[in-house]
Motif scaffolding. Sequence first.
Motif, PDB file in Angstrom:
ATOM      1  N   PRO A 255       0.830  -1.204   0.000  1.00 11.51           N
ATOM      2  CA  PRO A 255       0.000   0.000   0.000  1.00 11.51           C
ATOM      3  C   PRO A 255       0.872   1.265   0.000  1.00 11.51           C
ATOM      4  CG  PRO A 255      -0.388  -1.323   1.978  1.00 11.51           C
ATOM      5  CD  PRO A 255       0.690  -2.005   1.207  1.00 11.51           C
ATOM      6  N   PRO A 256       0.293   2.420  -0.375  1.00 14.64           N
ATOM      7  CA  PRO A 256       1.074   3.650  -0.462  1.00 14.64           C
ATOM      8  C   PRO A 256       1.654   4.077   0.883  1.00 14.64           C
ATOM      9  CG  PRO A 256      -1.142   3.953  -1.361  1.00 14.64           C
ATOM     10  CD  PRO A 256      -1.102   2.587  -0.793  1.00 14.64           C
ATOM     11  N   THR A 257       1.082   3.598   1.976  1.00 14.75           N
ATOM     12  CA  THR A 257       1.528   4.053   3.291  1.00 14.75           C
ATOM     13  C   THR A 257       2.713   3.255   3.838  1.00 14.75           C
ATOM     14  OG1 THR A 257      -0.168   2.589   4.144  1.00 14.75           O
ATOM     15  CG2 THR A 257      -0.682   4.943   4.098  1.00 14.75           C
ATOM     16  N   THR A 258       3.088   2.162   3.174  1.00  9.82           N
ATOM     17  CA  THR A 258       4.185   1.344   3.697  1.00  9.82           C
ATOM     18  C   THR A 258       5.479   2.152   3.782  1.00  9.82           C
ATOM     19  OG1 THR A 258       3.201  -0.577   2.664  1.00  9.82           O
ATOM     20  CG2 THR A 258       5.502  -0.783   3.336  1.00  9.82           C
ATOM     21  N   ASN A 259       6.138   2.077   4.927  1.00  6.83           N
ATOM     22  CA  ASN A 259       7.436   2.725   5.090  1.00  6.83           C
ATOM     23  C   ASN A 259       8.512   1.784   4.530  1.00  6.83           C
ATOM     24  OD1 ASN A 259       9.909   3.606   6.108  1.00  6.83           O
ATOM     25  ND2 ASN A 259       8.954   4.548   7.894  1.00  6.83           N
ATOM     26  N   LEU A 260       9.003   2.124   3.351  1.00  8.51           N
ATOM     27  CA  LEU A 260       9.899   1.194   2.656  1.00  8.51           C
ATOM     28  C   LEU A 260      11.220   1.001   3.398  1.00  8.51           C
ATOM     29  CD1 LEU A 260       9.395   2.197  -1.103  1.00  8.51           C
ATOM     30  CD2 LEU A 260       8.223   0.441   0.219  1.00  8.51           C
ATOM     31  N   VAL A 261      11.742   2.097   3.950  1.00  8.02           N
ATOM     32  CA  VAL A 261      13.035   1.998   4.627  1.00  8.02           C
ATOM     33  C   VAL A 261      12.913   1.062   5.833  1.00  8.02           C
ATOM     34  CG1 VAL A 261      14.847   3.265   5.819  1.00  8.02           C
ATOM     35  CG2 VAL A 261      13.720   4.287   3.851  1.00  8.02           C
ATOM     36  N   LYS A 262      11.890   1.292   6.630  1.00  6.14           N
ATOM     37  CA  LYS A 262      11.683   0.449   7.807  1.00  6.14           C
ATOM     38  C   LYS A 262      11.486  -1.012   7.395  1.00  6.14           C
ATOM     39  CE  LYS A 262       9.364   2.637  11.649  1.00  6.14           C
ATOM     40  NZ  LYS A 262       8.008   3.001  12.073  1.00  6.14           N
ATOM     41  N   THR A 263      10.668  -1.210   6.368  1.00  8.21           N
ATOM     42  CA  THR A 263      10.400  -2.573   5.913  1.00  8.21           C
ATOM     43  C   THR A 263      11.706  -3.264   5.519  1.00  8.21           C
ATOM     44  OG1 THR A 263       8.271  -1.842   5.062  1.00  8.21           O
ATOM     45  CG2 THR A 263       9.071  -3.957   4.263  1.00  8.21           C
ATOM     46  N   SER A 264      12.552  -2.551   4.787  1.00  8.65           N
ATOM     47  CA  SER A 264      13.787  -3.210   4.345  1.00  8.65           C
ATOM     48  C   SER A 264      14.685  -3.523   5.540  1.00  8.65           C
ATOM     49  CB  SER A 264      14.529  -2.349   3.311  1.00  8.65           C
ATOM     50  OG  SER A 264      15.181  -1.279   3.947  1.00  8.65           O
ATOM     51  N   VAL A 265      14.737  -2.625   6.503  1.00  5.93           N
ATOM     52  CA  VAL A 265      15.591  -2.879   7.664  1.00  5.93           C
ATOM     53  C   VAL A 265      15.088  -4.106   8.437  1.00  5.93           C
ATOM     54  CG1 VAL A 265      16.360  -1.966   9.886  1.00  5.93           C
ATOM     55  CG2 VAL A 265      16.400  -0.506   7.863  1.00  5.93           C
ATOM     56  N   VAL A 266      13.772  -4.176   8.626  1.00  2.00           N
ATOM     57  CA  VAL A 266      13.221  -5.320   9.360  1.00  2.00           C
ATOM     58  C   VAL A 266      13.484  -6.623   8.603  1.00  2.00           C
ATOM     59  CG1 VAL A 266      11.071  -6.404  10.135  1.00  2.00           C
ATOM     60  CG2 VAL A 266      11.432  -3.963  10.508  1.00  2.00           C
ATOM     61  N   VAL A 267      13.226  -6.621   7.297  1.00  6.02           N
ATOM     62  CA  VAL A 267      13.399  -7.847   6.516  1.00  6.02           C
ATOM     63  C   VAL A 267      14.871  -8.285   6.528  1.00  6.02           C
ATOM     64  CG1 VAL A 267      13.350  -8.792   4.164  1.00  6.02           C
ATOM     65  CG2 VAL A 267      11.399  -7.503   5.032  1.00  6.02           C
ATOM     66  N   VAL A 268      15.760  -7.323   6.330  1.00  9.64           N
ATOM     67  CA  VAL A 268      17.178  -7.657   6.277  1.00  9.64           C
ATOM     68  C   VAL A 268      17.670  -8.158   7.641  1.00  9.64           C
ATOM     69  CG1 VAL A 268      19.465  -6.623   6.092  1.00  9.64           C
ATOM     70  CG2 VAL A 268      17.765  -6.194   4.333  1.00  9.64           C
ATOM     71  N   ALA A 269      17.285  -7.456   8.701  1.00  7.19           N
ATOM     72  CA  ALA A 269      17.738  -7.868  10.034  1.00  7.19           C
ATOM     73  C   ALA A 269      17.239  -9.274  10.354  1.00  7.19           C
ATOM     74  CB  ALA A 269      17.262  -6.872  11.086  1.00  7.19           C
ATOM     75  N   MET A 270      15.977  -9.532  10.045  1.00  4.93           N
ATOM     76  CA  MET A 270      15.424 -10.860  10.342  1.00  4.93           C
ATOM     77  C   MET A 270      16.096 -11.941   9.505  1.00  4.93           C
ATOM     78  SD  MET A 270      13.188 -10.786  12.717  1.00  4.93           S
ATOM     79  CE  MET A 270      12.397 -12.368  12.496  1.00  4.93           C
ATOM     80  N   THR A 271      16.408 -11.597   8.263  1.00  5.17           N
ATOM     81  CA  THR A 271      17.063 -12.595   7.407  1.00  5.17           C
ATOM     82  C   THR A 271      18.424 -12.966   7.991  1.00  5.17           C
ATOM     83  OG1 THR A 271      16.016 -11.583   5.498  1.00  5.17           O
ATOM     84  CG2 THR A 271      17.798 -13.111   5.042  1.00  5.17           C
TER      85      THR A 271
END
Length: 461
Positions: A255-271
Amino acid sequence: MSMSTDKKQFFNSKIGLVAATLGSAVGLGTIWRFPAEAQAGGGGAFLLIYILCVLVLGIPVMLGEFAIGRAGRSDAVGSFRRLSPGRPWWMFGGLAVVASYLIMAFYMVVAGWTLEYLWQSISGGLFEGLGQSANDVGVMDNQFAQRMSQYVEQPWAPLIATWAVIAINIIILLGGVQKGIERMSNIAMPLLFVLLLGFVCVSLSLPGAGQGVDFFLNPDFTKVTPGVFIDALGQALFSLSLAMGILITYASYYPPTTNLVKTSVVVVAMTIVIAVMMGLLIFPAVTSFGLTDHGLSGTTLVFVTLPEVFMNLPVPQLWAILFFGLLFLAAMTSTVSIAEVSIAFVRDRFKVRRPTAVLTVLLPLVVLSAVCSLSFSTLSEIKIGGRIIFDFLDSATNNYMLPAVAMGTCLYLGWGAPHNLLKDQLTNDGTLSSWAVRPVRFALRYIAPAAILAIFVWNML
Ligand code: PHE
């Protein structure tokens, strides 16, 4: 039907889109290649290098793909076309679709192996008929190694498992973005994490576990060669599912409201956390039973060494079921993501309904993946560039096609794209803080292309 062609689908929730994206990243590459590569590449030293590669290459390219997908709101080809009409950038998207399709063809085979091992664990076949001296470490290891090679070198059993995996993918993908991909990821990812956590606890409590942790993570900078850097770069690309069109496609459902930077940090950290946890599962268990002198490559660890570890624990069957279940979940959340690249392409390009697109994409795999599977048995004589078909596809995609797409993505965002694209996407049109824009643009312009160039040059040598 609600699946009309022009209605754009979205992920339903923040958690769901993170679970789906993380599910794509955490696949067999992340799970079994990382521990083996880290151990061989200097343990903690490799981990540091890998994290560095993720920071300078992984996160910027991930954000770049997110930006293209969410702004383009189309598949990997269509997004480039919409953002830069009449320019040839879409060809990189086209290459991503082709590469992802080829990867999918052989990845389905490996996913099939995990399904077969899960099935063998449930039915008990995995531990049946082992020789008398089954408790002698080396002997048993041999038996599992034989079992594995006998298994992949027969035509039918792996073929049927591959087809089963394709069928399961079709069922999930027919459900669509929210009811198929997102719903499955919401169940699979927490389950995977809990299983992994449980395994890590058990493994760390085995006698001599500390030695295993040392063996895995003790930094040994003498092992760091240029080749190790290249491996870490390649692993940063592959493990984050970059350059395959996957993140462009998934981001088009954000969705347009997704914070892309935060999302990438969370995904990368979890990976990274999950990859390290996998190492903490494997190495303490392996050293605890004195198995370190056996093959430590990813597939050997998983299909040969770990079954032997389970044999040495109470209730081997239970551990095997849980472990291969975990692997299978990881494989499925990745296969659906890579299939979705082509499905979105077919849907957007030919304006067909989802079920048609799903079948158009997955049914040819019945033959193509079969060819990959049979390249270990019936078709093993067919060699391309000295490699069997499976290995040829693996190396062609990983060594050449993915770096090429990654390079195209960097050049596009660094130089070719409308100038405000990155900024608008990373800040949600100016509503979020813009601190990340400049470093990300810098990385995409200079650092990431230089790193990718190094991969190319190295592979040509
Ligand atoms: N990150 C994934 C992995 O580690 C890459 C991948 C995704 C591969 C989807 C195939 C399919 O396995």
